[in-house]
Design a protein around this motif. Structure first.
Motif, PDB file in Angstrom:
ATOM      1  N   ALA A   1       0.856  -1.190   0.000  1.00 40.82           N
ATOM      2  CA  ALA A   1       0.000   0.000   0.000  1.00 40.82           C
ATOM      3  C   ALA A   1       0.893   1.241   0.000  1.00 40.82           C
ATOM      4  O   ALA A   1       1.666   1.460   0.930  1.00 40.82           O
ATOM      5  CB  ALA A   1      -0.915  -0.013   1.221  1.00 40.82           C
TER       6      ALA A   1
ATOM      7  N   ARG B   1     -11.735   0.518   2.893  1.00 43.58           N
ATOM      8  CA  ARG B   1     -11.528  -0.882   3.277  1.00 43.58           C
ATOM      9  C   ARG B   1     -12.842  -1.596   3.012  1.00 43.58           C
ATOM     10  O   ARG B   1     -13.916  -0.997   3.092  1.00 43.58           O
ATOM     11  CB  ARG B   1     -11.223  -1.052   4.757  1.00 43.58           C
ATOM     12  CG  ARG B   1     -10.196  -0.152   5.361  1.00 43.58           C
ATOM     13  CD  ARG B   1     -10.860   0.918   6.161  1.00 43.58           C
ATOM     14  NE  ARG B   1      -9.892   1.647   6.984  1.00 43.58           N
ATOM     15  CZ  ARG B   1     -10.075   2.907   7.334  1.00 43.58           C
ATOM     16  NH1 ARG B   1     -11.134   3.587   6.925  1.00 43.58           N
ATOM     17  NH2 ARG B   1      -9.201   3.501   8.114  1.00 43.58           N
TER      18      ARG B   1
ATOM     19  N   ILE C   1      -5.758 -10.039   4.781  1.00 44.67           N
ATOM     20  CA  ILE C   1      -5.854  -8.774   4.060  1.00 44.67           C
ATOM     21  C   ILE C   1      -5.667  -9.105   2.584  1.00 44.67           C
ATOM     22  O   ILE C   1      -4.909 -10.023   2.258  1.00 44.67           O
ATOM     23  CB  ILE C   1      -4.728  -7.836   4.571  1.00 44.67           C
ATOM     24  CG1 ILE C   1      -5.218  -7.029   5.767  1.00 44.67           C
ATOM     25  CG2 ILE C   1      -4.197  -6.941   3.501  1.00 44.67           C
ATOM     26  CD1 ILE C   1      -4.255  -5.979   6.235  1.00 44.67           C
TER      27      ILE C   1
ATOM     28  N   GLY D   1       0.828  -0.436   7.265  1.00 51.20           N
ATOM     29  CA  GLY D   1       1.118  -0.210   5.849  1.00 51.20           C
ATOM     30  C   GLY D   1       2.076   0.947   5.633  1.00 51.20           C
ATOM     31  O   GLY D   1       1.934   1.711   4.688  1.00 51.20           O
TER      32      GLY D   1
ATOM     33  N   PHE E   1     -14.073  -3.529  14.479  1.00 47.81           N
ATOM     34  CA  PHE E   1     -13.342  -2.727  13.487  1.00 47.81           C
ATOM     35  C   PHE E   1     -14.279  -1.700  12.861  1.00 47.81           C
ATOM     36  O   PHE E   1     -13.957  -0.512  12.789  1.00 47.81           O
ATOM     37  CB  PHE E   1     -12.748  -3.640  12.407  1.00 47.81           C
ATOM     38  CG  PHE E   1     -11.755  -2.947  11.512  1.00 47.81           C
ATOM     39  CD1 PHE E   1     -10.392  -3.057  11.735  1.00 47.81           C
ATOM     40  CD2 PHE E   1     -12.190  -2.189  10.435  1.00 47.81           C
ATOM     41  CE1 PHE E   1      -9.480  -2.412  10.922  1.00 47.81           C
ATOM     42  CE2 PHE E   1     -11.287  -1.545   9.602  1.00 47.81           C
ATOM     43  CZ  PHE E   1      -9.919  -1.653   9.850  1.00 47.81           C
TER      44      PHE E   1
ATOM     45  N   TYR F   1      -5.062   7.271  11.714  1.00 46.92           N
ATOM     46  CA  TYR F   1      -4.648   6.703  10.430  1.00 46.92           C
ATOM     47  C   TYR F   1      -4.636   7.768   9.341  1.00 46.92           C
ATOM     48  O   TYR F   1      -3.853   7.695   8.409  1.00 46.92           O
ATOM     49  CB  TYR F   1      -5.547   5.511  10.018  1.00 46.92           C
ATOM     50  CG  TYR F   1      -6.871   5.918   9.412  1.00 46.92           C
ATOM     51  CD1 TYR F   1      -8.004   6.032  10.194  1.00 46.92           C
ATOM     52  CD2 TYR F   1      -6.965   6.215   8.051  1.00 46.92           C
ATOM     53  CE1 TYR F   1      -9.204   6.431   9.647  1.00 46.92           C
ATOM     54  CE2 TYR F   1      -8.171   6.621   7.489  1.00 46.92           C
ATOM     55  CZ  TYR F   1      -9.280   6.728   8.289  1.00 46.92           C
ATOM     56  OH  TYR F   1     -10.464   7.140   7.735  1.00 46.92           O
TER      57      TYR F   1
ATOM     58  N   THR G   1      -1.488   8.324   7.203  1.00 44.04           N
ATOM     59  CA  THR G   1      -1.591   7.872   5.813  1.00 44.04           C
ATOM     60  C   THR G   1      -1.707   9.010   4.804  1.00 44.04           C
ATOM     61  O   THR G   1      -1.207   8.896   3.689  1.00 44.04           O
ATOM     62  CB  THR G   1      -2.818   6.939   5.678  1.00 44.04           C
ATOM     63  OG1 THR G   1      -2.729   5.939   6.690  1.00 44.04           O
ATOM     64  CG2 THR G   1      -2.864   6.266   4.319  1.00 44.04           C
TER      65      THR G   1
END
Ligand code: FAD
Ligand code: EGU
Length: 478
Positions: free
Chosen positions: A60, A88, A227, A317, A379, A401, A405
């Protein structure tokens, strides 16, 4: 040509040890500055090799990595061969799929092919006439006093080479780092986690992706997790994460199917029962290690970057993205300190160590978190809380995140901000709880004569409260 400046001006020799992702990108950065760059890679040229062994097939790529590619003019080339993942896709045990967007429309990550990325970066590095790639050169030893390196070749011969600066980009098991370990005041830690990983291929069905392509597919099952990232050839690479001891318990094809039937039943028809039985035993599960160390440099002679400096577990990631960002940070310091290695190297350690250690900690934290209690419901719930808070307080609450990210907020600042946000959320919850208690007691006194009709046993209220697990929600990651 601008690129040949280095040769004419007799610039210093920079040896980049390791021609992996970070080494190949770094070669471009040093070449762009006009240095005489020599890359030494232990393997054969992967552009010619038939079998490419190595870790993970796809990765990723997110904002930090893209920014680093952009500065050497490689962003467009790489993203054109990447597959955007806008959300996701959470797969529950029952096979239900729920998408959770990463952010607003333009916020997506890319699934990129590791081998292709490595090849493109090597080819780009080679376009600079002041760069030379040397394959089949495995670093054996080097001297921190003289900067002399010894390489071994597959034909048994040895090569001794001198460089002004040695850049160790030789991965998590860095041979360059071995000299650091013999020195005083070098801090080092490495941790193998109990989980291993295994890659399985999900082929296309009738020439099309077997699942929706523009998602990072996740099967969260507490201690087990899978994943899947899409590839250009319409396959998915599924990565199964599981404790080694569980991998070892599965010894026959039938046990593989039984295991998948129990935990990932929706994937059996997609991977194919027969293919699954074969794929599972193709390679043993691979280990994952987290490495932290400091300092990253020795004098003005040598510096570690990428996994050689900081191997992180893959649960954010970010390993490659962080390694690519290392290149930006180093390059900016080169600009700031006029390429004076004696000033750049210590400063690099000073600014980069806290950030790399922060992402190593975050990745490990997320690993612990995921295996502790992340099933698909949890989650989904957590990510919704993140997104809802961010929606109502976009300037105040930014999910962790998102900072990691989609921004270049230094990792250690992202962590600090996250702690601060959690405090704010805690206070907010405390205040609303206090408000609710006050309001409740007011109602209680006002309508106490009608209360007996509503009576709920106290223990029932308690059990309802604890099922919300509010403490967990606050202390765990956002
Ligand atoms: P490497 O890629 O390991 O390259 C090191 C190079 O040095 C290799 O080419 C090697 O042959 C060479 N070398 C080694 N020893 C010597 C020697 N003695 N002499 C000469 N050459 C040598 N990161 C992300 O950003 N996103 C992801 O989605 C992601 N997913 C991952 C999934 C898994 C399962 C794993 C294990 C990692 C993942 N990562 C991800 C992390 C990423 O793979 C690494 O951070 C990245 O490969 C580091 O690049 P590097 O160049 O520092 O090291
Ligand atoms: C693991 C292995 C989902 C590729 C962390 C998210 C990863 C990747 C997440 C691998 C997860 C986990 C994030 C991204 C990404 C999520 C992230 C993990 C890519 C917190 C090829 N993780 N990964 N977090 O938010 O920030 O989607 O092997 F399952 S991309 Cl573990 Cl954003």
């Amino acid at each position: 040509m601008e690129k040949s400046e280095g040769r004419q001006t007799g610039k210093k020799v920079v040896a980049v040890v390791g021609g992996g992702l970070v080494g190949a990108l770094n070669a471009c950065y040093f070449a762009k500055r006009g240095f005489n760059v020599h890359v030494y890679e232990s393997r054969e040229d992967i552009r010619k090799a038939k079998i490419v062994k190595g870790r993970s097939i796809n990765l990723a790529l997110s904002h930090r990595g893209r920014q680093a590619l952009k500065r050497v003019g490689m962003e467009d080339k790489i993203i054109s061969k990447g597959i955007p993942m806008h959300a996701r896709m959470i797969h529950s045990l029952s096979g239900k799929q729920s998408p959770i967007p990463y952010g607003k429309k333009g916020q997506y990550i890319l699934s990129v092919d590791r081998a292709n990325l490595n090849k493109e970066l090597l080819t780009e590095a080679e376009t600079y006439p002041n760069t030379k790639l040397n394959f089949d050169h495995k670093l054996q030893d080097w001297s921190a006093d003289t900067g002399l390196m010894t390489f071994s070749r597959t034909d048994g011969s040895k090569d001794q080479i001198h460089a002004d600066l040695i850049v160790g980009c030789d991965g998590a098991f860095s041979a360059i780092r071995k000299q650091f370990l013999r020195r005083s005041r070098f801090n080092y830690s490495q941790t193998y986690i109990p989980h291993g990983y295994m890659e399985l291929t999900m082929p296309p069905i009738n020439g099309e992706f077997a699942m929706k392509p523009n998602y990072l597919h996740i099967w969260p099952r507490n201690t087990f997790m899978m994943i899947a990232l899409p590839n250009l050839d319409k396959t998915f690479t599924c990565t199964l994460f599981m404790p080694f001891e569980d991998f070892e318990k599965i010894t026959t094809g039938d046990e593989v199917i039984q295991f998948f039937q129990n935990y990932f039943p929706d994937t059996i028809p997609l991977i194919g029962a027969e293919a699954l039985k074969k794929d599972y035993f193709r390679l043993p599960a691979q280990a994952m290690v987290s490495v932290k160390c400091t300092p990253y440099h020795i004098g003005e002679k040598c510096v570690l970057m990428g996994d050689a400096a900081h191997a992180v577990v893959p649960f954010y990631g970010q390993g490659m993205n962080a390694g690519f960002e290392d290149c930006i940070v180093f390059d900016e310091l080169m600009e700031q300190f006029n390429e004076d290695f004696s000033a750049v190297l210590p400063e690099y350690t000073k600014v980069r160590v806290p950030d790399d250690h922060a992402i190593a900690d975050l990745a490990m934290y997320n690993y612990v978190e995921m295996r502790a209690h992340v099933n698909s419901k949890w989650f989904l719930f957590r990510k919704h809380v993140d997104n809802v808070l961010h929606f109502f307080l976009p300037k105040t609450i930014i999910p962790l995140y998102t900072m990691v990210t989609f921004t270049r907020i230094p990792y250690h600042q992202a962590v600090e901000r996250w702690h601060w946000q959690n405090k704010v959320i805690n206070r907010g919850l405390l205040l609303s709880a206090a408000g609710a208690a006050l309001g409740g007691s007011y109602l209680l006194t006002k309508y106490s004569h009608q209360m007996s009709q509503l009576a709920v046993p106290a223990e029932k209220i308690w059990s309802r409260l604890v099922t919300f697990r509010i403490p967990g929600m606050i202390t765990t990651q956002m």
